[in-house]
Design an enzyme around this catalytic site. Structure first.
Site, PDB file in Angstrom:
ATOM      1  N   ARG A  72       0.842  -1.204   0.000  1.00 38.44           N
ATOM      2  CA  ARG A  72       0.000   0.000   0.000  1.00 38.44           C
ATOM      3  C   ARG A  72       0.880   1.259   0.000  1.00 38.44           C
ATOM      4  NH1 ARG A  72      -3.806  -3.335   3.040  1.00 38.44           N
ATOM      5  NH2 ARG A  72      -2.772  -3.101   5.026  1.00 38.44           N
ATOM      6  N   PHE A 115     -10.800  -5.738  -6.172  1.00 36.29           N
ATOM      7  CA  PHE A 115     -10.790  -6.558  -4.953  1.00 36.29           C
ATOM      8  C   PHE A 115     -10.359  -5.674  -3.778  1.00 36.29           C
ATOM      9  CE2 PHE A 115      -9.680  -9.369  -8.534  1.00 36.29           C
ATOM     10  CZ  PHE A 115     -10.701 -10.320  -8.465  1.00 36.29           C
ATOM     11  N   ASP A 171     -15.381  -4.118  -5.379  1.00 35.89           N
ATOM     12  CA  ASP A 171     -15.384  -5.397  -4.650  1.00 35.89           C
ATOM     13  C   ASP A 171     -16.778  -6.010  -4.743  1.00 35.89           C
ATOM     14  OD1 ASP A 171     -13.354  -6.618  -2.261  1.00 35.89           O
ATOM     15  OD2 ASP A 171     -15.439  -7.305  -2.163  1.00 35.89           O
ATOM     16  N   ALA A 187     -15.538  -8.572 -10.242  1.00 39.12           N
ATOM     17  CA  ALA A 187     -14.364  -7.920 -10.834  1.00 39.12           C
ATOM     18  C   ALA A 187     -14.267  -8.204 -12.335  1.00 39.12           C
ATOM     19  CB  ALA A 187     -13.098  -8.390 -10.123  1.00 39.12           C
ATOM     20  N   ASP A 231      -5.772  -7.291  -6.411  1.00 38.89           N
ATOM     21  CA  ASP A 231      -5.346  -8.093  -5.251  1.00 38.89           C
ATOM     22  C   ASP A 231      -6.447  -9.085  -4.876  1.00 38.89           C
ATOM     23  OD1 ASP A 231      -4.114  -9.031  -2.928  1.00 38.89           O
ATOM     24  OD2 ASP A 231      -4.872  -7.375  -1.709  1.00 38.89           O
ATOM     25  N   CYS A 244      -1.986 -14.127  -3.259  1.00 40.97           N
ATOM     26  CA  CYS A 244      -1.795 -14.541  -1.868  1.00 40.97           C
ATOM     27  C   CYS A 244      -1.932 -16.055  -1.739  1.00 40.97           C
ATOM     28  CB  CYS A 244      -2.771 -13.815  -0.949  1.00 40.97           C
ATOM     29  SG  CYS A 244      -4.482 -14.195  -1.327  1.00 40.97           S
TER      30      CYS A 244
HETATM   31  N1  SAH Z   1      -6.905  -5.709  -1.425  1.00 42.59           N
HETATM   32  C1  SAH Z   1      -7.582  -5.906  -0.155  1.00 42.59           C
HETATM   33  C2  SAH Z   1      -7.725  -7.375   0.195  1.00 42.59           C
HETATM   34  C3  SAH Z   1      -8.458  -8.188  -0.850  1.00 42.59           C
HETATM   35  S1  SAH Z   1      -9.204  -9.630  -0.207  1.00 42.59           S
HETATM   36  C4  SAH Z   1      -6.858  -5.134   0.935  1.00 42.59           C
HETATM   37  O1  SAH Z   1      -5.749  -4.627   0.702  1.00 42.59           O
HETATM   38  O2  SAH Z   1      -7.408  -5.023   2.027  1.00 42.59           O
HETATM   39  C5  SAH Z   1     -10.131 -10.188  -1.532  1.00 42.59           C
HETATM   40  C6  SAH Z   1     -11.418  -9.437  -1.768  1.00 42.59           C
HETATM   41  O3  SAH Z   1     -11.947  -9.908  -3.007  1.00 42.59           O
HETATM   42  C7  SAH Z   1     -12.542  -9.629  -0.755  1.00 42.59           C
HETATM   43  O4  SAH Z   1     -12.919  -8.371  -0.242  1.00 42.59           O
HETATM   44  C8  SAH Z   1     -13.695 -10.255  -1.537  1.00 42.59           C
HETATM   45  O5  SAH Z   1     -14.958  -9.718  -1.178  1.00 42.59           O
HETATM   46  C9  SAH Z   1     -13.359  -9.844  -2.948  1.00 42.59           C
HETATM   47  N2  SAH Z   1     -13.866 -10.704  -4.033  1.00 42.59           N
HETATM   48  C10 SAH Z   1     -13.833 -12.042  -4.125  1.00 42.59           C
HETATM   49  N3  SAH Z   1     -14.283 -12.451  -5.340  1.00 42.59           N
HETATM   50  C11 SAH Z   1     -14.594 -11.337  -6.033  1.00 42.59           C
HETATM   51  C12 SAH Z   1     -15.063 -11.085  -7.347  1.00 42.59           C
HETATM   52  N4  SAH Z   1     -15.320 -12.090  -8.198  1.00 42.59           N
HETATM   53  N5  SAH Z   1     -15.241  -9.810  -7.736  1.00 42.59           N
HETATM   54  C13 SAH Z   1     -14.976  -8.794  -6.901  1.00 42.59           C
HETATM   55  N6  SAH Z   1     -14.518  -8.965  -5.642  1.00 42.59           N
HETATM   56  C14 SAH Z   1     -14.340 -10.222  -5.213  1.00 42.59           C
END
Ligand code: SAH
Length: 406
Positions: A224, A240, A262, A292, A312, A352
């Protein structure tokens, strides 16, 4: 004191295969069921097991669990130890010292949200402790910790003046017979609202009871901060986004527009609250709740462009058999990201999943970009943050690419 079973005073004596012996000497934290050759008696979860080498000398001591294939989690090697409150105190003292750059951060970059203990990688296998301001969240991944929980609480209380301690329970532990509940407050006042904590001087909320992980993705802190440094003058799309961590940093870095995307509505609502918490009068931030893949495809069709796209996603490979599928999904995301990236825009893409190796991940991104006619120029490949050290091969999971797409 919680009413919990105590570990048996009788330790289990074990001998293991030569390969397992070697692995323990090399610091591997697990002994699998199949590696056990001799065992003194059948024990219960949380009993201490002592492993002797082929010359019957002490090799290691660990936590025993009769119900999982990881039968013993190593606590200490080569030197015998009593595993009690004092032992945990010494351990937490060490993990805290390793976090000194965060713990002792200057007021302007105050950071009081970080991982104090990172399981296996900090010599506390199956145990995670996260700090959010004066609340500590203990997450257990094995029932073997339950008989030791009071000692951990006492050790933690001796070192840190916690206002509150919250318990989180991993997977199978949610159903236990000890009246322990996922999300229960073990010490201090009940939680009526998310906790507000600081990271590099920015403020965020974390809901350690209902949130993902223990409420926040602390492991992305350093990425970040890298985004902040690169965001000036850019329109930034945070895919995400969860609760908007990258978005808030991009704004402080001087982004001209920030979009958090998200699938989870509560997550993007929290992203908006986090944005307002730091920039109450800014109107740079907008939210999209949606899938996404679909939203990015739509953006491409509508000619929507960004100078920075951050991707992410959650772990796509929880099992080894899902690795290929995960690489595929990463490649789809790279394609979509690149297609909405303005010339010379910056792609930030993370994985991750410990099942996907770094090289395979980075190669897949490059290949996909090349096929889309954009040869990426790398800025940086990054790995783990300071408070998420890597102590063994399986402990390595986070990788992230920062690259220009000419
Ligand atoms: N980048 C974030 C962490 C991401 S965790 C940070 O820095 O805090 C992954 C995220 O992806 C979750 O919030 C989940 O709700 C979202 N997610 C999972 N599948 C998804 C999809 N198909 N489209 C959009 N978001 C999604």
């Amino acid at each position: 004191m919680l009413k919990l079973p105590s570990p048996s005073t009788k330790r289990i004596a074990l001998r293991v295969t030569p390969a397992a012996e070697r692995a323990i000497r090399q610091g591997h934290p697990w002994i699998f069921e199949q590696a056990i050759r001799e065992q003194s008696h059948v024990g219960k979860a949380g009993d201490l097991a002592v492993i002797f080498d082929k010359k019957r000398r002490f090799l290691a001591i660990g936590l025993y669990d009769p119900n999982t294939t990881i039968r013993v989690r190593i606590l200490q090697r080569l030197k015998p130890a009593a595993i009690n409150k004092e032992w945990f105190k010494a351990k937490l003292d060490t993990t805290s010292q390793l976090r000194a750059p965060l713990r002792d951060s200057p007021p302007k970059r105050l950071t009081n949200g970080y991982r104090l203990a990172h399981g296996e990688n900090d010599g506390l296998p199956g145990l995670v402790i996260d700090r959010y301001a004066e609340t500590y969240v203990i997450k257990l991944y094995t029932p073997a910790w339950i008989p030791h929980l009071n000692d951990i609480l006492a050790a933690l209380g001796d070192i840190f003046p916690a206002e509150r301690i919250v318990l989180r329970l991993g997977g199978s532990l949610k159903e236990n017979k000890f009246n322990l509940e996922d999300g229960m407050v073990l010490q201090g006042e009940a939680l009526t609202a998310p906790i507000i904590f600081s990271e590099n001087g920015l403020r965020f909320e974390s809901d350690p009871v209902h949130g993902q992980k223990t409420g926040f993705f602390l492991d992305q802190r350093e990425n970040r901060a890298r985004v902040e440094k690169l965001a000036k003058g850019k329109r930034v799309l945070n895919v995400f986004s969860y609760t908007g961590g990258f978005s808030v940093y991009a704004a402080r870095g001087g982004a001209t527009e920030v979009v958090s995307l998200d699938a989870s509505k509560p997550a993007i609502e929290a992203a908006e609250r986090n944005f307002k918490l730091n920039f109450p009068s800014s109107n740079l931030h907008s939210l999209i709740a949606g899938d996404a893949f679909e939203v990015m495809t739509e953006m491409k069709k509508k000619d929507r462009r960004f100078e920075m796209v951050i991707i992410d996603p959650p772990s796509f490979a929880r099992k080894a058999s899902q690795t290929d599928g995960a690489i595929n999904a990463y490649q789809k995301l790279t394609r979509l990201g690149i297609e909405i990236l303005a010339p010379n825009g910056i792609l930030v893409q993370a994985s991750c999943s410990s099942r996907v190796e770094s090289d395979a991940f980075f190669d897949a991104i490059h290949l996909t970009a090349r096929r889309a006619g954009r040869l990426l120029k790398e800025i940086e490949r990054t790995s783990h943050a300071l408070d998420h050290p890597i102590g063994f091969r399986e402990g390595e999971y986070l990788k992230c690419l920062f690259a220009y797409a000419p």
